[in-house]
Design an enzyme around this catalytic site. Structure first.
Site, PDB file in Angstrom:
ATOM      1  N   ARG A  50       0.865  -1.323   0.285  1.00 46.36           N
ATOM      2  CA  ARG A  50      -0.248  -0.176   0.024  1.00 46.36           C
ATOM      3  C   ARG A  50       1.366   1.536   0.070  1.00 46.36           C
ATOM      4  O   ARG A  50       1.987   1.735   0.574  1.00 46.36           O
ATOM      5  CB  ARG A  50      -1.144   0.726   1.362  1.00 46.36           C
ATOM      6  CG  ARG A  50      -1.566   1.215   1.895  1.00 46.36           C
ATOM      7  CD  ARG A  50      -2.198   1.583   2.312  1.00 46.36           C
ATOM      8  NE  ARG A  50      -1.885   1.873   4.142  1.00 46.36           N
ATOM      9  CZ  ARG A  50      -0.611   2.898   4.129  1.00 46.36           C
ATOM     10  NH1 ARG A  50      -1.180   3.884   3.694  1.00 46.36           N
ATOM     11  NH2 ARG A  50      -0.486   2.686   5.089  1.00 46.36           N
ATOM     12  N   VAL A  51       0.599   2.350  -0.893  1.00 46.95           N
ATOM     13  CA  VAL A  51       1.344   3.728  -0.541  1.00 46.95           C
ATOM     14  C   VAL A  51       0.140   4.309  -0.786  1.00 46.95           C
ATOM     15  O   VAL A  51      -1.207   4.018  -0.981  1.00 46.95           O
ATOM     16  CB  VAL A  51       2.373   3.443  -2.111  1.00 46.95           C
ATOM     17  CG1 VAL A  51       3.147   3.073  -1.876  1.00 46.95           C
ATOM     18  CG2 VAL A  51       0.974   3.317  -3.118  1.00 46.95           C
ATOM     19  N   SER A  52      -0.118   5.251  -0.561  1.00 45.00           N
ATOM     20  CA  SER A  52      -0.564   6.417   0.654  1.00 45.00           C
ATOM     21  C   SER A  52      -1.128   8.047  -1.272  1.00 45.00           C
ATOM     22  O   SER A  52      -2.471   8.158  -0.655  1.00 45.00           O
ATOM     23  CB  SER A  52      -0.554   7.522   1.347  1.00 45.00           C
ATOM     24  OG  SER A  52       0.415   6.659   2.335  1.00 45.00           O
ATOM     25  N   THR A  53      -1.229   7.620  -1.364  1.00 42.73           N
ATOM     26  CA  THR A  53      -0.952   9.292  -2.792  1.00 42.73           C
ATOM     27  C   THR A  53      -0.769   8.325  -4.261  1.00 42.73           C
ATOM     28  O   THR A  53      -0.011   6.902  -4.069  1.00 42.73           O
ATOM     29  CB  THR A  53      -0.357  10.333  -2.660  1.00 42.73           C
ATOM     30  OG1 THR A  53       0.873   9.632  -3.003  1.00 42.73           O
ATOM     31  CG2 THR A  53       0.006  10.831  -1.731  1.00 42.73           C
ATOM     32  N   GLN A  85       2.685   8.313  -5.471  1.00 42.45           N
ATOM     33  CA  GLN A  85       3.341   7.438  -5.034  1.00 42.45           C
ATOM     34  C   GLN A  85       3.132   5.513  -5.765  1.00 42.45           C
ATOM     35  O   GLN A  85       4.480   5.496  -6.278  1.00 42.45           O
ATOM     36  CB  GLN A  85       3.283   6.657  -3.566  1.00 42.45           C
ATOM     37  CG  GLN A  85       4.377   8.042  -2.156  1.00 42.45           C
ATOM     38  CD  GLN A  85       3.464   7.530  -1.103  1.00 42.45           C
ATOM     39  OE1 GLN A  85       2.366   7.047  -0.818  1.00 42.45           O
ATOM     40  NE2 GLN A  85       4.658   7.837  -0.565  1.00 42.45           N
TER      41      GLN A  85
END
Length: 217
Positions: A8-11, A14
């Site tokens: 998982r990445v936040s944006t 990313q």
């Protein structure tokens, strides 16, 4: 042994640039190479969403496949699942789900639950201390404006968090340094103990040196 991996990445930035994903891929690969017997990755899933949002479609798919195929759900770091201890606790209580965390390769569900609770407490404390530090700065007349809204506050918050992390890890580094360990040896020891840097990464001689400079001025 069968695995379903989840990252998982936040944006979107990313996700599209690979920022953060490469590090997660590396940690997952290290786990599979060093801590798994004849590993077979049968599914790979990635979400581009905040860890505070528990409605993540790819995570749901990963959990479903892991349970259906009697595989182990593998993540690089516990907070890739969620930043909420309540959500992580729900996963821990699911007897049909096997879960492993690459950065804590020998931790069982009970230990992971404790770690999640401690991490949530630490984030809450750091948040309160950051707000207090900003209020003290304003009281001293420090101007926090001049940049885009929130930028100065974020910078100040990052500094407070970095100082907190440095203070937390400093006794470990200082003890080894006083005993004559090289920067490389200290970095290797911190990595062996699965202690992460402030950004959740791997220690190098340069990052150890930065902590020493921060603490000794």
């Amino acid at each position: 042994m069968k695995f379903v991996t989840y990252k998982r990445v936040s944006t979107k930035q990313q996700g599209s640039s690979g920022l953060g994903l490469d590090a997660q891929e590396r940690d997952i690969g290290l786990f599979l190479t060093n801590y798994a017997t004849e590993p077979e990755v049968i599914g790979e899933y990635t979400d581009i969403q905040s860890g505070n949002c528990d409605d993540r479609p790819e995570l749901a798919k990963a959990i479903r496949q892991a349970k259906d195929d009697s595989a182990t759900l593998l993540v690089a770091k516990l907070d890739r699942l969620s930043r909420k201890v309540s959500y992580i606790a729900t996963l821990m209580e699911d007897t049909g789900l096997n879960l492993r965390v690459a950065q804590m390769p020998n931790a069982d569900k009970f230990q992971l639950h404790i770690y999640a609770a401690l991490a949530e407490q630490e984030r809450d404390f750091i948040s309160k201390r950051t707000k207090a530090a900003l209020q003290e700065a304003k009281a001293r007349g420090v101007k926090l404006g001049g940049l885009r809204p929130g930028t100065e506050e974020r910078n100040a918050a990052m500094k407070v968090q970095a100082d907190s992390r440095a203070e937390h890890i400093w006794p470990t580094i200082k003890d080894r340094r006083d005993n004559g360990s090289t920067l490389q040896a200290i970095a290797d020891e911190l990595n062996r103990l699965t202690i992460k840097t402030a950004r959740g990464g791997t220690w190098y001689p340069s990052t150890v040196k930065n902590i020493i400079k921060r603490m000794e001025g």
